[in-house]
Each structure stands twice: as C-alpha cells, then as structure tokens.
Design an enzyme around this catalytic site. Structure first.
Site, short mmCIF file in Angstrom:
data_model
loop_
_atom_site.label_atom_id
_atom_site.label_comp_id
_atom_site.label_asym_id
_atom_site.label_seq_id
_atom_site.Cartn_x
_atom_site.Cartn_y
_atom_site.Cartn_z
N CYS A 113 0.84 -1.18 0.00
CA CYS A 113 0.00 0.00 0.00
C CYS A 113 0.89 1.24 0.00
O CYS A 113 2.09 1.14 0.15
CB CYS A 113 -0.86 0.02 1.27
SG CYS A 113 -1.71 -1.52 1.56
N ARG B 18 1.29 1.75 -5.86
CA ARG B 18 1.46 0.72 -4.83
C ARG B 18 0.15 0.01 -4.50
O ARG B 18 0.13 -0.91 -3.69
CB ARG B 18 2.02 1.37 -3.55
CG ARG B 18 3.32 2.10 -3.77
CD ARG B 18 3.78 2.76 -2.50
NE ARG B 18 4.20 1.78 -1.52
CZ ARG B 18 5.40 1.27 -1.43
NH1 ARG B 18 6.34 1.65 -2.26
NH2 ARG B 18 5.69 0.38 -0.50
N TRP C 61 -3.75 -1.89 -1.34
CA TRP C 61 -3.81 -3.07 -2.21
C TRP C 61 -4.18 -4.22 -1.30
O TRP C 61 -3.41 -4.60 -0.42
CB TRP C 61 -2.45 -3.30 -2.87
CG TRP C 61 -2.45 -4.36 -3.91
CD1 TRP C 61 -3.19 -4.38 -5.06
CD2 TRP C 61 -1.64 -5.54 -3.93
NE1 TRP C 61 -2.88 -5.50 -5.79
CE2 TRP C 61 -1.95 -6.24 -5.13
CE3 TRP C 61 -0.70 -6.08 -3.07
CZ2 TRP C 61 -1.34 -7.43 -5.47
CZ3 TRP C 61 -0.09 -7.28 -3.42
CH2 TRP C 61 -0.42 -7.94 -4.61
N ASN D 179 1.32 -0.44 6.01
CA ASN D 179 1.72 -1.11 4.77
C ASN D 179 2.51 -2.34 5.16
O ASN D 179 3.42 -2.25 5.98
CB ASN D 179 2.58 -0.14 3.94
CG ASN D 179 3.19 -0.81 2.73
OD1 ASN D 179 2.68 -1.82 2.25
ND2 ASN D 179 4.27 -0.25 2.24
N GLY D 180 2.17 -3.50 4.59
CA GLY D 180 2.90 -4.72 4.92
C GLY D 180 1.93 -5.82 5.30
O GLY D 180 0.72 -5.69 5.10
N GLU E 157 6.62 -13.61 -21.59
CA GLU E 157 6.41 -12.18 -21.31
C GLU E 157 5.19 -11.66 -22.09
O GLU E 157 4.37 -10.91 -21.55
CB GLU E 157 7.68 -11.41 -21.69
CG GLU E 157 7.58 -9.90 -21.62
CD GLU E 157 7.25 -9.35 -20.23
OE1 GLU E 157 7.36 -10.09 -19.24
OE2 GLU E 157 6.87 -8.18 -20.15
N LYS F 290 1.88 -10.00 -20.38
CA LYS F 290 1.38 -8.66 -20.71
C LYS F 290 -0.10 -8.73 -21.10
O LYS F 290 -0.91 -7.91 -20.69
CB LYS F 290 2.17 -8.06 -21.88
CG LYS F 290 3.51 -7.50 -21.53
CD LYS F 290 3.40 -6.21 -20.75
CE LYS F 290 4.57 -5.98 -19.84
NZ LYS F 290 4.90 -6.95 -18.84
N GLU G 159 -2.23 -9.51 -18.05
CA GLU G 159 -2.20 -8.42 -17.07
C GLU G 159 -3.15 -7.28 -17.41
O GLU G 159 -3.85 -6.76 -16.54
CB GLU G 159 -0.75 -7.90 -17.05
CG GLU G 159 -0.26 -7.40 -15.78
CD GLU G 159 1.21 -7.01 -15.85
OE1 GLU G 159 1.85 -7.02 -16.92
OE2 GLU G 159 1.73 -6.68 -14.78
N HIS H 128 2.93 -32.18 -26.41
CA HIS H 128 2.88 -32.84 -25.10
C HIS H 128 1.66 -32.39 -24.30
O HIS H 128 1.62 -32.59 -23.09
CB HIS H 128 4.17 -32.57 -24.31
CG HIS H 128 5.38 -33.11 -25.02
ND1 HIS H 128 5.65 -34.45 -25.10
CD2 HIS H 128 6.34 -32.48 -25.72
CE1 HIS H 128 6.75 -34.62 -25.81
NE2 HIS H 128 7.19 -33.44 -26.20
N LYS I 43 1.97 -1.95 -8.76
CA LYS I 43 3.27 -1.82 -9.42
C LYS I 43 4.38 -2.48 -8.63
O LYS I 43 5.28 -3.09 -9.19
CB LYS I 43 3.57 -0.33 -9.62
CG LYS I 43 4.87 -0.04 -10.32
CD LYS I 43 4.77 -0.39 -11.78
CE LYS I 43 6.08 -0.25 -12.52
NZ LYS I 43 6.08 -1.04 -13.75
O1 M6R Z 1 9.75 -4.70 -9.34
P1 M6R Z 1 10.01 -6.08 -9.83
O2 M6R Z 1 10.78 -6.13 -11.10
O3 M6R Z 1 10.64 -6.96 -8.78
O4 M6R Z 1 8.58 -6.68 -10.13
C1 M6R Z 1 8.39 -8.01 -10.47
C2 M6R Z 1 7.01 -8.24 -10.99
O5 M6R Z 1 6.07 -7.92 -10.01
C3 M6R Z 1 6.72 -7.41 -12.24
O6 M6R Z 1 7.64 -7.65 -13.25
C4 M6R Z 1 5.31 -7.72 -12.77
O7 M6R Z 1 5.27 -9.03 -13.26
C5 M6R Z 1 4.94 -6.69 -13.83
N1 M6R Z 1 3.70 -6.11 -13.50
C6 M6R Z 1 4.89 -7.27 -15.20
O8 M6R Z 1 4.46 -6.35 -16.15
#
Ligand code: M6R
Length: 604
Positions: free
Chosen positions: A2, A27, A75, A99-100, A480, A484, A487, A503, A599
């Site tokens: 958060c 956050r 969050w 936060n935590g 990746e 994306k 996400e 497989h 993020k």
């Molecule tokens: O800050 P970080 O690189 O450690 O974050 C790792 C992942 O949380 C981050 O790459 C996440 O998968 C992204 N939202 C991908 O777009």
C-alpha cells in the site's frame, strides 16, 4: 502492499495528503482513506472503496479540517477492497495506516483477549493497531513502548499512528517496508517513497530498518533498531524524482513503450566509456569479481524473471557460463545447492518486491561469492542490500505493466555479457558492444510497426484462450507476451515452448483460435516451422512475429529484417508490448492500473 502519506503542517493538510496519495497509487489502488486531526483533538475519518479519485470526490462533499493527518491507498491482502477494510483504522482514539503483512495468528496468540473482540474489518492492520493500543495510554515514553510492542510482531510493516489525545503528534515505524521522512518550511511529512514527497519537501531521509519516529510539531525524535537516538540522514532530491507527465499520451504504458529508444540510448552512454564497458558502474572490485565467477544464480519475479531466463540462453551459449534461474518466491522456501564461486544476481525493477528481497536475504546464508542487483530504483531496499549494483536508467515507470524497465534490464544483462567477455579477454565483446550500440535505433524501427500491430490487436480473438509459442530465447519472450496480455487484457493467454506443443497444448487448439508465434532464432526456424504446420493442421491460425524468414506461410506475419540473432528478443519485445497495449485499449480497460494488481509487490 500500500501507499502511506502523512503530514504535520502549519496549514490545512487534506489537499497535500490527497496529492501524495495520487503519486503513490502505483502501490495499490483498491481503496483509500485519510484521518485528519484538528487542534481540538477531533478525528475526522474518510474512507472509500476504489481509487484516490473517489476519495477526492468524497472530500469535496465532506470536508475535513486540520493540520495533521495520515492517508493511505490500499492493495488488498487481508479482506476485500471495501470501505471497512480501507485504512486508516481506528481504535480507542488511535488512528493508524499500515503497509505490509502481519502474522496475525502469532499476534493474537500473544494477546488472547484481542481474539475475543468483535472486529470492524478483516484486516491484519486492525489487529496490529489493537495490539499497539494495549498499553498505549499507560506508556509514558510512547516511542519506547512502540518499539517494544513491535519487537514481538512477526511480519513486515511501515506504519504511521496518530492519537486524538495528542493532536500535535504522530508516530511512525518501519520494518521490511519503506518509509521516508520529508521536511519543508511548511512542516514534516512521511511517505512510502521519496517521489511522493518531492513536490512538497526540499529534503528527505530514509528511515532505517527497525527505526521508530515521533514527530511533535516540527520536532522529531528518531531511534534506530537498537533504541539509540539517531539524526535523520537528510538528502536532496535528484532529477529523476520529478513528477512524471504523460506528455499527451493517453496512458503511461504507451508513453513508456515509446520512451524505450531514448532510455536505452542514454543508459548505453553511461555503461560504456571510450568504447569499453565501464566496470566501475557495478562497484569497486567488479573486474576481479567477474573474472572469478564460475556460475550464476539469478532470482527474480514476473517480467524480471523473464529477463533472467533470456540471459540464461545468452550466457551459456556465449560465455559457457552455467546459469540457474529461479522464481524468487520458490527459491526462498527451499533448500538449494550453491556451487563454489557462484555469483548471485537479483533482478527487480522496483527493488522492493518482497519475494525477491526475501530470496536475497535467504541466499546470503548460502555462501555465494557475492550478490549483484539489477534495479531501477537507487534508493530501494535491494539497491542498499546487494554487494554490487547495476542501476538501470529507465526512469520512473508508472504503468503497472512493465515495458521500458524490462527492456533496460535486458540491456543491462546483455552489457554484463560483454563485461564478462571483456574481463576474460574473450574476442567477441567488441562485436557485442557494436550490437548494443545499435539497439536504440532497432527498437525505434520495431516501434514503427505500431499501426500494423494495432490492427492485429483489434482483430485478435482472445477467447476461449490464446497461445503464444517461442523457442530458444523467444520462449521466455513468449512468456512475457502472455503475461502482458493477461495483465492488462484480462484474458487467459498461455505460453509454451514450441517443442512442448504436442505434449498437451495441442489439445486446446480449435478452428478460429489464434496462436501467436515469436521467432527470432534462425537456427530454430525449421523447428518452429514444423510447430506452425501442426497448429495450422488443426484449423487454428498462426500470427507470426519474427526476425528473419521462416520456411512457412503464417496466417499473418510481421517480419523484422534479419540481424545477428543475439538481441532479437529485445527487438521483438516492443511488438508484443504494443499488441497488449492496443488490445487493452480496444477493450476499454484501465491500462495503467489493471485490476487486482500493483506496481510494486512489497508483500508476499
Ligand atoms: O519490481 P520487480 O521487477 O521486482 O517486479 C516483479 C514483478 O512484479 C513485475 O515484473 C510484474 O510481473 C509486472 N507487473 C509485469 O508487467
């Protein structure tokens, strides 16, 4: 995870709290709230489900008055994204933002009387507040009490607390989650990061792990983890921390995709000097370290993990350097083997990812030669904790979906390849340097295909699911691409290595389905062509993003001119970023802040 913003000012505080929260929304953004105390000790609490914009709207209807306040954007980890679970939490005249994550069972076991109480929320934070409240009123030295009470808390936290009975004070503590103190002529501030403080403060100081702080008017008392008085380590603000503007782009993600050539070019200048790798960027003794390394272990999460997987292909093929890659959340909980002279690498854009930090701390006990972090945040916990640091220069990345930060990680990993080769006097380093030098221009070229990719995005059927295939380094690239699309488009997109198709995944294929194929490896072109034939034979369509020709006719094809295949995944990456972006745009999604995500994943 958060965002916390708190301030004690000589003017009304609510507007600054709101602005602070807006810059911390990366956050978390599922609920928000603030508590403001006026001089008479009246505590005004406003909490909403949803984003800070909702809080702003509520405050316009229901004003709050006072010069001292705490605010939070959440969050959800414990309990849904509801108003009741939003912070601040209140108990017996205390209000707290947290936060935590707290191990609440352990907490309640220590104070069974708490377990009997009716709760107002489902959060661990409310349990923590009541734990702190137990002896609060009796404590003459609140700071000492706070530190003692927190000593038996398991978990991680940064928190700020106010008390109706002391309307000129606030208290703060941190362990495992960041908190930064700021000051200006108007007053004092606390926030989860420096960037949130920058518009208001001329100086800031990071609180050390285990520190507790009391702020009374403009006076502070800071104690370190051992309870010793400390002076804040004040610093100014660097250029990078200035507020980020979208400059006409509808979304940060789109802007960040288009910033890639520029950030790669400026990073490259800082990585090289007189045509040679600037090894001192890593820290002193780096040359000796790179010579000594016999194996590499890389730990990371999400997109950073995909960068590591690509580097594994590179280092083993080009340096004959064995590389193991593991997801940080797996590594941290298992017994692993560390060979002699193994370099530990940790990759994290934010440098605050809880699993990556925990994995780093766990790995420290295993006897690695040294730790090397690749990180985009100079002030992050990761940057402070590693022995050697390669700071990427992507600039602030606001969109939750990582784009430019990932490409900069890949550039950094590629630069490390040439740095390894350089110190070992391998002949190829100059050739690799030339390719990296040309990379920004190649990325601009990839981006020039945006209109074609946009049309693909509009036409792409993502239901019931969509597959992405790759081989070699294009396999992690496929992972990746799938990440994306998942996400920001909220669709099941699955990535497979081409060879794995028969497989199991072949069973998913049906007429009309689209399989996106990524192909940047000429030596695997025939193998991938065979996979494409398998897909088409089942009536599914193949949309091919490639570098160099494949002996096959795909249903759709975008082919980049063939170059040395080493950096092909980097040149193909902008295409998959744009595909996800335009698809999400066409669906009308909230691109920069996808649902349920944040993020910086600072909790487990
Ligand atoms: O800050 P970080 O690189 O450690 O974050 C790792 C992942 O949380 C981050 O790459 C996440 O998968 C992204 N939202 C991908 O777009």
């Amino acid at each position: 995870m958060c965002g916390i913003f708190a301030a004690s000012l000589q003017q009304q505080v609510a507007n600054q709290l709101l602005s602070g929260l807006e810059s911390l929304e990366y956050r978390g953004y599922d609920s928000a709230g603030m508590a403001v105390l006026n001089a008479a000790g009246q505590l005004q609490l406003v909490r909403v489900a949803g984003k800070v914009a909702n809080l702003r709207q509520r405050l316009a209807e229901q004003g709050v008055h006072g010069q001292l306040g705490i605010a939070h954007t959440r969050w959800a980890t414990h309990g849904g994204a509801t108003q009741a679970n939003a912070h601040p939490h209140l108990y017996q005249g205390l209000a707290m933002v947290h936060n935590g994550i707290i191990e609440q069972q352990a907490l309640l076991a220590q104070a069974p009387e708490l377990a009997q109480q009716p709760w107002l929320s489902d959060t661990d934070s409310e349990r923590l507040l009541r734990w702190l409240a137990l002896g609060w009123r009796q404590a003459s030295d609140k700071l000492l009490y706070l530190q003692q009470q927190l000593a038996s808390v398991q978990g991680q936290y940064s928190l700020v607390l106010i008390d109706q009975q002391q309307p000129d004070c606030l208290w703060a503590a941190r362990s495992g989650s960041p908190l930064v103190l700021g000051r200006s002529e108007q007053g004092a501030y606390l926030a989860s990061d420096s960037q949130a403080l920058q518009p208001w403060c001329h100086e800031r100081a990071l609180l050390d792990e285990g520190a507790v702080l009391q702020l009374q008017g403009q006076e502070w008392q800071l104690r370190d983890a051992q309870g010793q008085q400390q002076e804040p380590k004040w610093q100014g603000f660097s250029q990078q921390q200035q507020r980020v503007d979208r400059n006409g782009y509808a979304h940060y993600m789109h802007q960040e995709i288009h910033q890639q050539p520029e950030v790669l070019a400026s990073s490259w200048q800082q990585l090289m000097t007189n045509g040679k790798p600037r090894l001192e960027r890593l820290g002193s003794g780096a040359e000796q370290l790179l010579k000594q390394v016999k194996e590499v272990q890389i730990l990371a999460c999400g997109s950073s993990h995909h960068a590591a997987l690509i580097a594994k292909y590179w280092y083993e093929a080009h340096l004959q350097l064995p590389v193991r890659v593991e997801i940080a959340s797996e590594y941290r909980y298992r017994q692993s083997v560390c060979q002699a002279d193994t370099l530990l690498m940790v990759i994290s854009q934010s440098g605050e990812t809880a699993d990556t930090l925990a994995a780093l701390r766990h790995a420290r006990q295993q006897g690695y030669l040294a730790s090397l972090g690749i990180c985009n945040q100079a002030e992050s916990s990761l940057a402070q904790e590693v022995d050697y640091l390669l700071l990427t220069q992507a600039g602030p990345e606001i969109s939750v979906a990582s784009t430019k930060a990932l490409l900069c990680q890949l550039q950094a990993l590629a630069w490390l390849q040439l740095a390894f080769a350089y110190v070992r006097q391998a002949p190829n380093w100059q050739h690799w340097a030339d390719q990296l030098d040309a990379l920004p221009e190649s990325i601009s070229h990839s981006l020039s295909h945006e209109q074609q990719i946009r049309q693909w995005a509009l036409d792409l059927p993502l239901l019931p699911c969509c597959l992405v295939l790759g081989r070699g380094p294009s396999y992690p690239l496929a992972q990746e691409a799938a990440l994306k699309l998942q996400e920001i488009c909220y669709r099941p997109v699955l990535a497979f290595a081409g060879g794995e198709l028969k497989h199991g995944p072949l069973a998913l294929l049906e007429p009309g389905m689209v399989v996106i194929v990524l192909a940047g490896e000429p030596h695997l072109a025939n193998k991938m062509a065979a996979n494409i034939a398998e897909v088409q034979a089942r009536g599914a369509e193949v949309w091919l993003l490639s570098e160099g020709q494949l002996p096959v006719i795909a249903n759709r094809q975008l082919n980049l001119a063939e170059q040395d295949p080493w950096l092909a995944p980097l040149r193909l990456l902008p295409l998959v970023q744009l595909l996800a972006y335009h698809r999400a745009l066409s669906q009308g999604e909230l691109i920069d802040q996808p649902r349920n995500l944040a993020k910086s994943v600072t909790v487990e």
